[in-house]
Design a protein around this motif. Structure first.
Motif, short mmCIF file in Angstrom:
data_model
loop_
_atom_site.label_atom_id
_atom_site.label_comp_id
_atom_site.label_asym_id
_atom_site.label_seq_id
_atom_site.Cartn_x
_atom_site.Cartn_y
_atom_site.Cartn_z
N GLY A 62 -48.24 55.43 15.64
CA GLY A 62 -47.17 55.69 14.69
C GLY A 62 -47.60 55.98 13.27
O GLY A 62 -46.76 56.24 12.42
N ARG A 63 -48.89 55.92 12.98
CA ARG A 63 -49.35 56.13 11.60
C ARG A 63 -49.59 57.59 11.25
O ARG A 63 -49.50 57.97 10.11
CB ARG A 63 -50.66 55.36 11.35
N TYR A 64 -49.96 58.38 12.25
CA TYR A 64 -50.39 59.75 11.98
C TYR A 64 -49.60 60.75 12.82
O TYR A 64 -49.26 60.47 13.96
CB TYR A 64 -51.89 59.90 12.26
N ASP A 65 -49.37 61.92 12.22
CA ASP A 65 -48.73 63.02 12.93
C ASP A 65 -49.75 63.87 13.67
O ASP A 65 -49.41 64.57 14.62
CB ASP A 65 -47.95 63.91 11.95
N ALA A 66 -51.00 63.83 13.20
CA ALA A 66 -52.06 64.65 13.80
C ALA A 66 -53.38 63.89 13.74
O ALA A 66 -53.63 63.13 12.80
CB ALA A 66 -52.18 65.98 13.07
N LEU A 67 -54.21 64.12 14.75
CA LEU A 67 -55.50 63.44 14.84
C LEU A 67 -56.57 64.44 15.25
O LEU A 67 -56.39 65.18 16.21
CB LEU A 67 -55.43 62.32 15.89
N LEU A 68 -57.65 64.45 14.49
CA LEU A 68 -58.83 65.26 14.83
C LEU A 68 -59.91 64.29 15.28
O LEU A 68 -60.31 63.41 14.52
CB LEU A 68 -59.30 66.07 13.63
N LEU A 69 -60.37 64.44 16.50
CA LEU A 69 -61.46 63.63 17.01
C LEU A 69 -62.73 64.46 16.90
O LEU A 69 -62.82 65.53 17.49
CB LEU A 69 -61.21 63.23 18.47
N VAL A 70 -63.69 63.98 16.14
CA VAL A 70 -64.95 64.71 15.93
C VAL A 70 -66.05 63.95 16.65
O VAL A 70 -66.45 62.86 16.25
CB VAL A 70 -65.28 64.85 14.42
N ASP A 71 -66.52 64.55 17.72
CA ASP A 71 -67.55 63.94 18.56
C ASP A 71 -68.87 64.64 18.29
O ASP A 71 -68.98 65.84 18.53
CB ASP A 71 -67.15 64.08 20.03
#
Length: 146
Positions: A62-71
């Motif tokens: 619920g904190r973010y509208d978008a998430l970028l996962l950088v692996d």
């Protein structure tokens, strides 16, 4: 940079409600990318590679509208791609997300670890910040692929 110690340790989300989840070399590269592209984003450092930090789903939910996962590991070999199902099951994966992992190239320093560049992260941040709501990728894939 915020270490994923728990929901109570996280500051309020940035104005864009965009976060970058990464680890190791990805943290300074994400900070460099954020500064270079001017997109507001929280950078979250995941301290565990073998499993998802227990507090992370609650911290993201619920904190973010978008998430970028950088692996920083090459495609298919990194820990973040293996943690996506749990994030989704626990309702912690926002509708809009991307997985950016290192290209499957030869690296004389090791078989699995390669690196993503700040420019790649900046491009992904720009794309996510411009994406319409619920622009979910059904399967993780590299940005730029059809």
């Amino acid at each position: 940079v915020v270490a994923c110690a728990g929901a109570a340790s996280l500051p309020p989300p940035c104005a864009s409600r965009l976060a970058v989840l990464t680890y190791g070399n990805g943290v300074p590269k994400a900070l460099e990318a954020r500064a270079a592209c001017g997109v507001e984003a929280d950078v979250l450092d995941s301290p565990l590679l073998s499993r998802l930090p227990e507090a992370l789903p609650a911290a993201l939910r619920g904190r973010y509208d978008a998430l970028l996962l950088v692996d920083v590991c090459r495609e298919g070999a990194g820990p973040l791609s293996h943690q996506l199902p749990r994030l989704q099951r626990e309702g912690a994966l926002p509708d809009t997300w991307r997985l950016l992992d290192a290209a499957p190239t030869y690296n004389p320093l090791g078989r699995l670890t390669t690196f993503v560049s700040a420019a790649e992260i900046a491009d992904a941040l720009r794309a996510l910040s411009a994406a319409p709501p619920a622009a979910t990728l059904e399967q993780p894939r590299r940005l730029g692929q059809p």
